[in-house]
Design an enzyme around this catalytic site. Structure first.
Site, PDB file in Angstrom:
ATOM      1  N   ASP A  53       0.733  -1.043  -0.472  1.00 13.50           N
ATOM      2  CA  ASP A  53       0.026  -0.340   0.115  1.00 13.50           C
ATOM      3  C   ASP A  53       0.998   1.470   0.420  1.00 13.50           C
ATOM      4  O   ASP A  53       2.011   1.122   0.537  1.00 13.50           O
ATOM      5  CB  ASP A  53      -1.274   0.165   1.052  1.00 13.50           C
ATOM      6  N   HIS A 199       3.756  -2.072   2.904  1.00 16.40           N
ATOM      7  CA  HIS A 199       4.272  -0.997   2.264  1.00 16.40           C
ATOM      8  C   HIS A 199       5.125  -0.935   1.587  1.00 16.40           C
ATOM      9  O   HIS A 199       6.178  -0.760   2.182  1.00 16.40           O
ATOM     10  CB  HIS A 199       4.022   0.122   3.726  1.00 16.40           C
TER      11      HIS A 199
END
Ligand SMILES: [Zn+2]
Length: 240
Positions: A53, A199
């Site tokens: 993300d 991430h």
């Protein structure tokens, strides 16, 4: 029909209507994950979906992409529209390397703080930017922080997107995370069928947190493979 059976039956798309705009908007994620396994990214038993993300990030994303290339692994990158606009070459490399693009929104804003109109703009502007830069039409949507309002489900559904959260994470956004803590935290929850959240950007995390993620990846991928699991993107995860 009790509440859990009801939620299973209606599915994610209809969950929007089930919850409705008028309610205080929290979709009680712990309950949603339990009652709607597809929303939690539960897929094929022999497969683990790897998702990143908050990118693209000008340094973090290429570092992650290099490692995935070494391991011949592809994943799903839930990108932010504003990051794609700032780093279009990196977004194009994600696609060129064979990875899947998902939508994370325009800004990294909590959907509970946004009006339905702002959510609509976020989803549509994000999709438009991704299409303009990469030519891709995302299939999956993950709201920032994994916090979804009823309105965000409705906007995702209207845009033809499938909302997907995760059932295993590395807590790699934390300042005190280490490569080993990320591996251990993921492996504590991940199993066949899991969707893992990591991430590739620190735009909503501790500074340089992607370095910890990148350092954890080789060990994590080796460990998942040692369990006989295939690691890949959500598009191969067998979600409906
Ligand atoms: Zn995020």
């Amino acid at each position: 029909m009790d509440a859990s059976a009801g939620l299973k039956a209606v599915g994610v798309a209809a969950l929007s209507a089930y919850v409705g705009y008028a309610l205080p908007s929290v979709t009680a994620l712990a309950a949603v994950r339990r009652f709607t396994p597809h929303l939690a990214g539960r897929g094929r038993a022999d497969h683990v979906a790897l998702t990143f993300d908050d990118g693209p990030h000008p340094v973090g994303t290429p570092a992650i992409l290099d490692i995935l290339h070494q391991f011949r692994v592809t994943g799903t990158f839930f990108v932010l529209g504003e990051q794609v606009a700032q780093h279009p070459d990196v977004a194009r490399r994600i696609v060129a390397d064979g990875h899947e693009i998902g939508l994370h929104g325009w800004h990294h804003h909590n959907s509970l703080t946004m009006t339905p109109m702002a959510l609509r703009r976020s989803v549509r502007a994000g999709l438009a930017e991704i299409a303009a830069v990469t030519g891709m039409e995302p299939r999956f949507y993950r709201p920032p922080y994994g916090i979804a309002s009823a309105a965000s489900f409705i906007e995702a559904h209207r845009a033809g997107l499938v909302p997907v959260l995760w059932d295993a994470w590395g807590k790699d956004w934390r300042a005190d995370a280490t490569p080993q803590s990320v591996v251990d935290t993921v492996c504590r929850n991940a199993c066949g069928g899991s969707t893992i959240l990591l991430h590739d950007s620190d735009c909503a995390s501790a500074l340089d947190s992607w370095r910890t993620t990148a350092a954890a990846l080789p060990t994590l991928l080796t460990e998942l493979r040692s369990q006989g699991l295939t690691v890949g993107p959500l598009r191969d995860h067998g979600l409906r």
